[in-house]
Design a protein around this motif. Structure first.
Motif, PDB file in Angstrom:
ATOM      1  N   SER A 106       0.830  -1.207   0.000  1.00  0.00           N
ATOM      2  CA  SER A 106       0.000   0.000   0.000  1.00  0.00           C
ATOM      3  C   SER A 106       0.865   1.257   0.000  1.00  0.00           C
ATOM      4  O   SER A 106       0.361   2.349  -0.234  1.00  0.00           O
ATOM      5  CB  SER A 106      -0.946   0.001   1.205  1.00  0.00           C
ATOM      6  OG  SER A 106      -0.213  -0.050   2.412  1.00  0.00           O
ATOM      7  N   SER A 107       2.155   1.076   0.261  1.00  0.00           N
ATOM      8  CA  SER A 107       3.068   2.218   0.226  1.00  0.00           C
ATOM      9  C   SER A 107       4.504   1.701   0.119  1.00  0.00           C
ATOM     10  O   SER A 107       4.783   0.531   0.384  1.00  0.00           O
ATOM     11  CB  SER A 107       2.932   3.060   1.496  1.00  0.00           C
ATOM     12  OG  SER A 107       3.446   2.343   2.619  1.00  0.00           O
ATOM     13  N   THR A 108       5.391   2.611  -0.228  1.00  0.00           N
ATOM     14  CA  THR A 108       6.806   2.265  -0.259  1.00  0.00           C
ATOM     15  C   THR A 108       7.269   1.866   1.130  1.00  0.00           C
ATOM     16  O   THR A 108       8.076   0.948   1.284  1.00  0.00           O
ATOM     17  CB  THR A 108       7.635   3.452  -0.781  1.00  0.00           C
ATOM     18  OG1 THR A 108       7.224   3.752  -2.107  1.00  0.00           O
ATOM     19  CG2 THR A 108       9.113   3.149  -0.768  1.00  0.00           C
ATOM     20  N   GLN A 109       6.743   2.526   2.145  1.00  0.00           N
ATOM     21  CA  GLN A 109       7.154   2.204   3.516  1.00  0.00           C
ATOM     22  C   GLN A 109       6.780   0.775   3.886  1.00  0.00           C
ATOM     23  O   GLN A 109       7.535   0.098   4.587  1.00  0.00           O
ATOM     24  CB  GLN A 109       6.545   3.193   4.517  1.00  0.00           C
ATOM     25  CG  GLN A 109       7.169   3.090   5.891  1.00  0.00           C
ATOM     26  CD  GLN A 109       8.674   3.344   5.869  1.00  0.00           C
ATOM     27  OE1 GLN A 109       9.141   4.347   5.342  1.00  0.00           O
ATOM     28  NE2 GLN A 109       9.448   2.423   6.432  1.00  0.00           N
ATOM     29  N   ASP A 110       5.633   0.271   3.416  1.00  0.00           N
ATOM     30  CA  ASP A 110       5.267  -1.131   3.658  1.00  0.00           C
ATOM     31  C   ASP A 110       6.326  -2.066   3.078  1.00  0.00           C
ATOM     32  O   ASP A 110       6.722  -3.043   3.716  1.00  0.00           O
ATOM     33  CB  ASP A 110       3.919  -1.469   3.025  1.00  0.00           C
ATOM     34  CG  ASP A 110       2.741  -0.921   3.788  1.00  0.00           C
ATOM     35  OD1 ASP A 110       2.915  -0.490   4.943  1.00  0.00           O
ATOM     36  OD2 ASP A 110       1.634  -0.937   3.218  1.00  0.00           O
ATOM     37  N   LEU A 111       6.765  -1.781   1.862  1.00  0.00           N
ATOM     38  CA  LEU A 111       7.808  -2.583   1.234  1.00  0.00           C
ATOM     39  C   LEU A 111       9.087  -2.535   2.053  1.00  0.00           C
ATOM     40  O   LEU A 111       9.685  -3.563   2.353  1.00  0.00           O
ATOM     41  CB  LEU A 111       8.084  -2.089  -0.191  1.00  0.00           C
ATOM     42  CG  LEU A 111       9.330  -2.663  -0.878  1.00  0.00           C
ATOM     43  CD1 LEU A 111       9.176  -4.156  -1.134  1.00  0.00           C
ATOM     44  CD2 LEU A 111       9.613  -1.914  -2.158  1.00  0.00           C
ATOM     45  N   LEU A 112       9.523  -1.342   2.431  1.00  0.00           N
ATOM     46  CA  LEU A 112      10.768  -1.188   3.172  1.00  0.00           C
ATOM     47  C   LEU A 112      10.702  -1.874   4.533  1.00  0.00           C
ATOM     48  O   LEU A 112      11.680  -2.496   4.977  1.00  0.00           O
ATOM     49  CB  LEU A 112      11.112   0.288   3.329  1.00  0.00           C
ATOM     50  CG  LEU A 112      11.321   1.052   2.013  1.00  0.00           C
ATOM     51  CD1 LEU A 112      11.598   2.522   2.287  1.00  0.00           C
ATOM     52  CD2 LEU A 112      12.422   0.419   1.178  1.00  0.00           C
ATOM     53  N   ASN A 113       9.563  -1.796   5.204  1.00  0.00           N
ATOM     54  CA  ASN A 113       9.396  -2.472   6.492  1.00  0.00           C
ATOM     55  C   ASN A 113       9.521  -3.980   6.324  1.00  0.00           C
ATOM     56  O   ASN A 113      10.127  -4.664   7.149  1.00  0.00           O
ATOM     57  CB  ASN A 113       8.053  -2.131   7.127  1.00  0.00           C
ATOM     58  CG  ASN A 113       7.976  -0.694   7.589  1.00  0.00           C
ATOM     59  OD1 ASN A 113       8.984  -0.020   7.774  1.00  0.00           O
ATOM     60  ND2 ASN A 113       6.764  -0.206   7.770  1.00  0.00           N
ATOM     61  N   PHE A 114       8.939  -4.504   5.253  1.00  0.00           N
ATOM     62  CA  PHE A 114       9.029  -5.936   4.984  1.00  0.00           C
ATOM     63  C   PHE A 114      10.471  -6.347   4.695  1.00  0.00           C
ATOM     64  O   PHE A 114      10.974  -7.324   5.237  1.00  0.00           O
ATOM     65  CB  PHE A 114       8.123  -6.331   3.819  1.00  0.00           C
ATOM     66  CG  PHE A 114       8.197  -7.783   3.494  1.00  0.00           C
ATOM     67  CD1 PHE A 114       7.439  -8.696   4.196  1.00  0.00           C
ATOM     68  CD2 PHE A 114       9.044  -8.239   2.495  1.00  0.00           C
ATOM     69  CE1 PHE A 114       7.525 -10.055   3.912  1.00  0.00           C
ATOM     70  CE2 PHE A 114       9.136  -9.586   2.197  1.00  0.00           C
ATOM     71  CZ  PHE A 114       8.369 -10.498   2.912  1.00  0.00           C
ATOM     72  N   LEU A 115      11.134  -5.588   3.827  1.00  0.00           N
ATOM     73  CA  LEU A 115      12.509  -5.918   3.453  1.00  0.00           C
ATOM     74  C   LEU A 115      13.441  -5.904   4.668  1.00  0.00           C
ATOM     75  O   LEU A 115      14.360  -6.730   4.758  1.00  0.00           O
ATOM     76  CB  LEU A 115      13.015  -4.962   2.382  1.00  0.00           C
ATOM     77  CG  LEU A 115      12.340  -5.067   1.017  1.00  0.00           C
ATOM     78  CD1 LEU A 115      12.822  -3.944   0.102  1.00  0.00           C
ATOM     79  CD2 LEU A 115      12.564  -6.430   0.385  1.00  0.00           C
ATOM     80  N   ALA A 116      13.204  -5.006   5.607  1.00  0.00           N
ATOM     81  CA  ALA A 116      14.047  -4.909   6.799  1.00  0.00           C
ATOM     82  C   ALA A 116      13.981  -6.172   7.651  1.00  0.00           C
ATOM     83  O   ALA A 116      14.875  -6.416   8.465  1.00  0.00           O
ATOM     84  CB  ALA A 116      13.646  -3.694   7.619  1.00  0.00           C
ATOM     85  N   GLN A 117      12.968  -7.000   7.458  1.00  0.00           N
ATOM     86  CA  GLN A 117      12.808  -8.234   8.230  1.00  0.00           C
ATOM     87  C   GLN A 117      13.528  -9.426   7.598  1.00  0.00           C
ATOM     88  O   GLN A 117      13.612 -10.491   8.209  1.00  0.00           O
ATOM     89  CB  GLN A 117      11.326  -8.579   8.356  1.00  0.00           C
ATOM     90  CG  GLN A 117      10.507  -7.539   9.064  1.00  0.00           C
ATOM     91  CD  GLN A 117       9.041  -7.907   9.032  1.00  0.00           C
ATOM     92  OE1 GLN A 117       8.665  -9.039   9.316  1.00  0.00           O
ATOM     93  NE2 GLN A 117       8.211  -6.951   8.673  1.00  0.00           N
ATOM     94  N   LEU A 118      14.024  -9.286   6.371  1.00  0.00           N
ATOM     95  CA  LEU A 118      14.587 -10.429   5.657  1.00  0.00           C
ATOM     96  C   LEU A 118      15.782 -11.063   6.362  1.00  0.00           C
ATOM     97  O   LEU A 118      15.797 -12.266   6.605  1.00  0.00           O
ATOM     98  CB  LEU A 118      14.990 -10.027   4.235  1.00  0.00           C
ATOM     99  CG  LEU A 118      13.869  -9.629   3.292  1.00  0.00           C
ATOM    100  CD1 LEU A 118      14.445  -9.265   1.933  1.00  0.00           C
ATOM    101  CD2 LEU A 118      12.856 -10.747   3.158  1.00  0.00           C
ATOM    102  N   VAL A 119      16.806 -10.278   6.642  1.00  0.00           N
ATOM    103  CA  VAL A 119      18.021 -10.825   7.236  1.00  0.00           C
ATOM    104  C   VAL A 119      17.756 -11.408   8.625  1.00  0.00           C
ATOM    105  O   VAL A 119      18.183 -12.538   8.901  1.00  0.00           O
ATOM    106  CB  VAL A 119      19.147  -9.769   7.256  1.00  0.00           C
ATOM    107  CG1 VAL A 119      20.371 -10.297   7.991  1.00  0.00           C
ATOM    108  CG2 VAL A 119      19.518  -9.379   5.832  1.00  0.00           C
TER     109      VAL A 119
END
Length: 82
Positions: free
Chosen positions: A14-27
């Motif tokens: 729903s936003s770029t921030q949603d994507l970035l929050n998700f990506l931050a959880q990968l590692v």
């Protein structure tokens, strides 16, 4: 060596921030790379693909971008991918 990575395409962010929050959880979750559909056919470029690629580059995460091939004109698909 086995590499685990998610395909984060078409998650309907729903936003770029949603994507970035998700990506931050990968590692922290044990993923070591990321995959994202960048384009499809001759008609679609994912608006979050480049953002995902940039985040991965800035955070040292290997990134695999791909084009989903359809029966559209091959030359038009190549232009979409580029």
């Amino acid at each position: 060596m086995t590499v685990f990575y998610p395909d984060v395409s078409n998650n309907n962010w729903s936003s770029t921030q949603d994507l970035l929050n998700f990506l931050a959880q990968l590692v922290p979750q044990g993923f070591s790379a990321c995959c994202h559909k960048m384009s499809e056919g001759s008609y679609y470029v994912d608006p979050y693909g480049a953002r995902c690629q940039t985040w991965c580059a800035r955070n040292g995460i290997p990134f695999l971008g791909y084009h989903y091939v359809t029966q559209d004109d091959p030359a038009a698909q190549a232009r979409t991918w580029l």
